[in-house]
Design an enzyme around this catalytic site. Structure first.
Site, mmCIF file in Angstrom:
data_model
loop_
_atom_site.group_PDB
_atom_site.id
_atom_site.type_symbol
_atom_site.label_atom_id
_atom_site.label_comp_id
_atom_site.label_asym_id
_atom_site.label_seq_id
_atom_site.Cartn_x
_atom_site.Cartn_y
_atom_site.Cartn_z
ATOM 1 N N SER A 58 0.794 -1.235 0.000
ATOM 2 C CA SER A 58 0.000 0.000 0.000
ATOM 3 C C SER A 58 0.824 1.282 0.000
ATOM 4 O O SER A 58 0.246 2.373 -0.047
ATOM 5 C CB SER A 58 -0.975 0.007 1.173
ATOM 6 O OG SER A 58 -2.056 -0.864 0.906
ATOM 7 N N LYS A 61 -0.089 3.739 -2.698
ATOM 8 C CA LYS A 61 -1.090 4.811 -2.603
ATOM 9 C C LYS A 61 -0.452 6.191 -2.453
ATOM 10 O O LYS A 61 -1.118 7.205 -2.682
ATOM 11 C CB LYS A 61 -2.052 4.511 -1.457
ATOM 12 C CG LYS A 61 -2.877 3.233 -1.681
ATOM 13 C CD LYS A 61 -3.801 2.946 -0.527
ATOM 14 C CE LYS A 61 -4.687 1.730 -0.793
ATOM 15 N NZ LYS A 61 -4.004 0.452 -0.548
ATOM 16 N N SER A 118 -6.309 3.242 3.968
ATOM 17 C CA SER A 118 -5.654 2.472 2.912
ATOM 18 C C SER A 118 -6.674 1.644 2.132
ATOM 19 O O SER A 118 -6.450 0.477 1.800
ATOM 20 C CB SER A 118 -4.567 1.554 3.500
ATOM 21 O OG SER A 118 -3.594 1.254 2.535
ATOM 22 N N LYS A 220 3.090 6.785 5.365
ATOM 23 C CA LYS A 220 2.194 5.734 4.862
ATOM 24 C C LYS A 220 2.794 4.371 5.137
ATOM 25 O O LYS A 220 4.011 4.187 5.079
ATOM 26 C CB LYS A 220 1.978 5.897 3.345
ATOM 27 C CG LYS A 220 0.975 4.922 2.729
ATOM 28 C CD LYS A 220 -0.443 5.290 3.107
ATOM 29 C CE LYS A 220 -1.469 4.283 2.580
ATOM 30 N NZ LYS A 220 -1.453 3.017 3.360
#
Length: 395
Positions: A58, A61, A118, A220
């Protein structure tokens, strides 16, 4: 027994300042590539296999957000532009919000959701709304990666779900984080929110440094069994901001503790490698590692369980010397050799098998940020298709 994070941090800082010898990094086999970068100067303070290819999960992203913010900057859309959830988005695998097809949400709310929750379905909604299709949006992502010099990176989708050919490196993720901070400083809320509120639900950030590590202000996380637990993290202390990238940890706790330990080490010292981030070489010939057996396993009856939904720090035991799979690289690195420990470190060593934690109790710096559905009915015509980039050798 948990050790108070501020007290332990001060002990480490004193030990580092005294020039205490550190054990070799080879002792920590459960952590993949790492890099520490000074945001202002772009200098690499420490790196370990930073150019090695890795599965982003993820962390992908971050580029989804970068492309969306770039579209806003170019005036093609605004943060209030509405995006419509499609059937394809609604069928996305978790983690997701579970919105029904036809649901509309603004780009602003969509970005807040993907950076905290997420959500894979919302990432697809952004891709289809701004690129016309997942495939075209991935081409837009790859075009931006090339422009930024992310030579080890290739994207196949906007959410990081497993896909052949998707890869990055710790070096490239640091490049991307630095670009987001420098180009979109007015959007910093996206990567420093401790939680979002949707209706009666409060959804906390998977970045467990935020609210637990003093000065943490981004960025993140990412997790799949094959990639392990990844994080791009930022923190600020004394006007100095650092980026830490940790890839391939074997637990959410190990990921956060490792990042915190690396912050502690380099906030305590202004030394570096003398190498700029841009000059770190990427390995564009090898294939990414697959650490499924290390990151997703059950080890012994009653022992720690690492599973595919394992982003929740609260479900993990405190790291202990008897559980090396949950013992972070930075924790081991930060402990002085036995013959030269301070009194404080001797007390820590005498604790009943516990590894000191650098993470304090959860104290968010702001209330959950509200998000909601609704907005304009649709986005403008999608951006023009971007020619596909030549595939990396490892793809």
């Amino acid at each position: 027994m948990r050790i108070c994070a501020p007290a332990f941090a001060a002990t480490i800082a004193l030990s580092l300042g005294a020039g205490v010898a550190m054990p070799p990094p080879a002792a920590a086999q459960q952590v993949g590539p790492t890099i520490v970068v000074d945001v202002a100067t772009g200098q690499v303070l420490q790196s370990d296999r930073a150019g090695a290819p890795w599965l982003p999960a993820s962390l992908t992203k971050m580029m989804t957000a970068y492309v969306a913010l770039s579209q806003v900057r170019q005036g093609r859309v605004s943060l209030n532009t509405g995006l419509t959830v499609s059937q394809r988005a609604a069928r996305a695998a978790p983690s997701k919000m579970g919105f029904r097809p036809g649901t509309v949400l603004t780009i602003d709310n969509a970005l807040k959701i993907i950076m905290v929750k997420s959500a894979n379905d919302v990432s697809i909604t952004i891709a289809e709304g701004l690129g016309g299709s997942v495939e075209n949006f991935a081409a837009m992502m790859n075009a931006e990666a090339r422009r930024l010099g992310m030579t080890a990176t290739h994207f196949v989708n906007p959410n990081g779900l497993p896909a052949t050919g998707q890869q990055t490196s710790a070096r490239d993720m640091a490049v991307l984080a630095r670009a987001l901070m420098r180009e979109f400083p007015d959007q910093s809320l996206l990567w420093r929110m401790p939680a979002i509120r949707y209706g009666n639900r409060v959804i906390r950030n998977h970045n467990h440094l935020i609210g637990r590590y003093p000065g943490a202000d981004g960025f993140k996380t990412g997790f799949t069994c094959a990639s392990g637990f990844n994080v791009v993290a930022t923190a600020t202390r004394g006007g100095r901001q650092l980026i830490v990238v940790v890839l391939g940890a074997t637990s959410a706790r190990g990921r956060a503790e490792t990042a915190a330990g690396l912050f502690e080490r380099h906030f305590a010292s202004f030394g570096g490698t003398g190498v700029s981030l841009d000059s770190v070489a990427n390995d564009t010939f090898s294939a990414p590692a697959n650490i499924r057996d290390q990151a997703c396993r059950r080890r012994g009856r009653g022992g720690p369980v690492y599973i595919e939904s394992g982003e929740d720090l609260e479900n993990e035991p405190v790291a202990s010397a008897t559980d090396p799979g949950n013992l972070s690289y930075a924790q081991m690195m930060a402990q002085p050799s036995a013959g030269r420990r301070s009194a404080g470190m001797q007390a820590i060593a005498a604790a009943s098998g516990q590894v000191p934690s650098l993470l304090g109790p959860y104290r968010p710096t702001m209330d959950p940020v509200p998000v909601f559905i609704g907005g304009a009915s649709s986005a403008p015509p999608p951006a023009r298709a971007v020619p596909a980039a030549p595939a990396l050798a490892a793809v």
